[in-house]
Enzyme design. Sequence first.
Site, mmCIF file in Angstrom:
data_model
loop_
_atom_site.group_PDB
_atom_site.id
_atom_site.type_symbol
_atom_site.label_atom_id
_atom_site.label_comp_id
_atom_site.label_asym_id
_atom_site.label_seq_id
_atom_site.Cartn_x
_atom_site.Cartn_y
_atom_site.Cartn_z
ATOM 1 N N ARG A 195 2.024 8.378 12.930
ATOM 2 C CA ARG A 195 1.692 9.600 13.675
ATOM 3 C C ARG A 195 0.201 9.906 13.657
ATOM 4 O O ARG A 195 -0.357 10.416 14.634
ATOM 5 C CB ARG A 195 2.462 10.774 13.063
ATOM 6 C CG ARG A 195 2.221 12.120 13.713
ATOM 7 C CD ARG A 195 2.572 13.244 12.750
ATOM 8 N NE ARG A 195 1.775 13.152 11.532
ATOM 9 C CZ ARG A 195 2.087 13.776 10.394
ATOM 10 N NH1 ARG A 195 3.176 14.507 10.315
ATOM 11 N NH2 ARG A 195 1.302 13.645 9.336
ATOM 12 N N TYR B 224 0.835 -1.200 0.000
ATOM 13 C CA TYR B 224 0.000 0.000 0.000
ATOM 14 C C TYR B 224 0.874 1.256 0.000
ATOM 15 O O TYR B 224 0.640 2.195 -0.777
ATOM 16 C CB TYR B 224 -0.931 0.014 1.216
ATOM 17 C CG TYR B 224 -1.664 1.327 1.367
ATOM 18 C CD1 TYR B 224 -2.749 1.636 0.546
ATOM 19 C CD2 TYR B 224 -1.241 2.278 2.297
ATOM 20 C CE1 TYR B 224 -3.401 2.860 0.660
ATOM 21 C CE2 TYR B 224 -1.890 3.498 2.415
ATOM 22 C CZ TYR B 224 -2.971 3.781 1.591
ATOM 23 O OH TYR B 224 -3.587 4.999 1.702
ATOM 24 N N ARG C 295 -10.684 5.922 8.938
ATOM 25 C CA ARG C 295 -9.666 5.296 8.095
ATOM 26 C C ARG C 295 -8.763 4.405 8.941
ATOM 27 O O ARG C 295 -8.476 4.726 10.093
ATOM 28 C CB ARG C 295 -8.817 6.358 7.390
ATOM 29 C CG ARG C 295 -9.605 7.293 6.485
ATOM 30 C CD ARG C 295 -8.666 8.224 5.732
ATOM 31 N NE ARG C 295 -7.933 9.098 6.633
ATOM 32 C CZ ARG C 295 -8.239 10.372 6.845
ATOM 33 N NH1 ARG C 295 -9.283 10.913 6.234
ATOM 34 N NH2 ARG C 295 -7.513 11.124 7.669
ATOM 35 N N PHE D 191 15.485 19.202 -1.456
ATOM 36 C CA PHE D 191 14.130 18.713 -1.697
ATOM 37 C C PHE D 191 13.926 17.327 -1.087
ATOM 38 O O PHE D 191 12.874 17.046 -0.492
ATOM 39 C CB PHE D 191 13.879 18.662 -3.204
ATOM 40 C CG PHE D 191 12.553 18.090 -3.602
ATOM 41 C CD1 PHE D 191 11.423 18.889 -3.697
ATOM 42 C CD2 PHE D 191 12.422 16.737 -3.904
ATOM 43 C CE1 PHE D 191 10.194 18.357 -4.070
ATOM 44 C CE2 PHE D 191 11.198 16.195 -4.279
ATOM 45 C CZ PHE D 191 10.082 17.012 -4.358
#
Length: 418
Positions: A219, A172, A229, A289
């Site tokens: 978290r 997932y 969910r 980034f």
Amino acid sequence: MELLRKWLGHPEDIYNLLRFKMGGYRAVMPRMDTDSLGCGLRTCYRYLNQTSRSFAAVIQALDGELRHAVCIFYLVLRALDTVEDDMSIPLDVKVPMLHEFHSHLYQPDWKYTGSKERDRQVLEDFPTISMEFRKLSKVYQDVISDICHKMGVGMAEFLEKKVDSQHEWDKYCHYVAGLVGIGLSRLFSASELEDSIVGQDTDLANSMGLFLQKTNIIRDYLEDQMEGREFWPREVWSRYAKKLSDLAKPENIDAAVQCLNELITNALHHVPDVLTYLSRLKNQSVFNFCAIPQVMAIATLAACYNNQQVFKGVVKIRKGQAVTLMMDATNIQAVKAIMYQYVEEIYQKIPSTDPSCHKTQQAIAAIRAASLPGGPMASRHHYSPIYLSCAMLLAALSWQYLSTLSKATEEYVQAGDN
């Protein structure tokens, strides 16, 4: 006064918050000139700033044409994710949409106006996004279309099933984040700002995504429960409770924390791959980034480890701490030191009675080896007594000012933009 006490305990936060506020952020996030952009691109960057808290600034700091490619990549995946998240779309409509979404990139007039989601503008004005997509070099188009296709198929697969095994958890997370890491890596190489190996080594790129996604899932336990969910793998939580929601009950707090620690241990196994990946990067804007979200993630895991608050409210790193990480994580040695610092924090908190304690220690040993092959590492910060006194005085004088930092700064430094 609680805020003041926190700052007194972390003088480097005060210094870096002031330095960040007074222009230091331009070192990692230089301002982008939007005046020279066409109307369509300006619109895309406006959508980027509206839909992303954590990534908008660092995307706009990327060099050259890579900046536009990553901006469009983000918006395409945001549109796809908005379809997945929209519970008002029936499954018999949503599943084909996810499968076929990549094809809409080449259909100038396609848009979707039936969404009720917050970010629905990226679907309602998808023609502007797809137009700018088609203006990109073919090498960028091919990457974005391919990742969009694979992600749509993966999202559809998990619409009607829950995450059961740890293998399925990895799968997932691969679909929703690992593929993003792979796609970005291929874009970095396509731009020629990075070597071809960066885009070719999909295992390392996948680990970059999995580490971030697992951190967010860990978290966000309570928030996800409140929204209905569930992303924690049943194989793990079922050893600690009959239902995942039971972990939030006060009488189950000890078992809940043990479950939390096991999942954090699982996530830590990705850190050596993260360090190897970052060590290959050459371009400074690409390094910033990639590195900033990763150091935010390790700091977040250190805050969550063995922490009952994960099941009671919100756990997040301090804004000053986040700014310090952003300004420090500009080279591989600094990132290794940061990783070392936070896994040592975790190590000091490992309960001897925790069922995962030995696995956690082993995971930390592997990170130590990857971070510090040459021996022990000193702290990243050394503050003299004079500096500490001045910092505390500064805190006493300026804590009210710092507590009202600009909204833009606060939103950026909050890790966890999905």
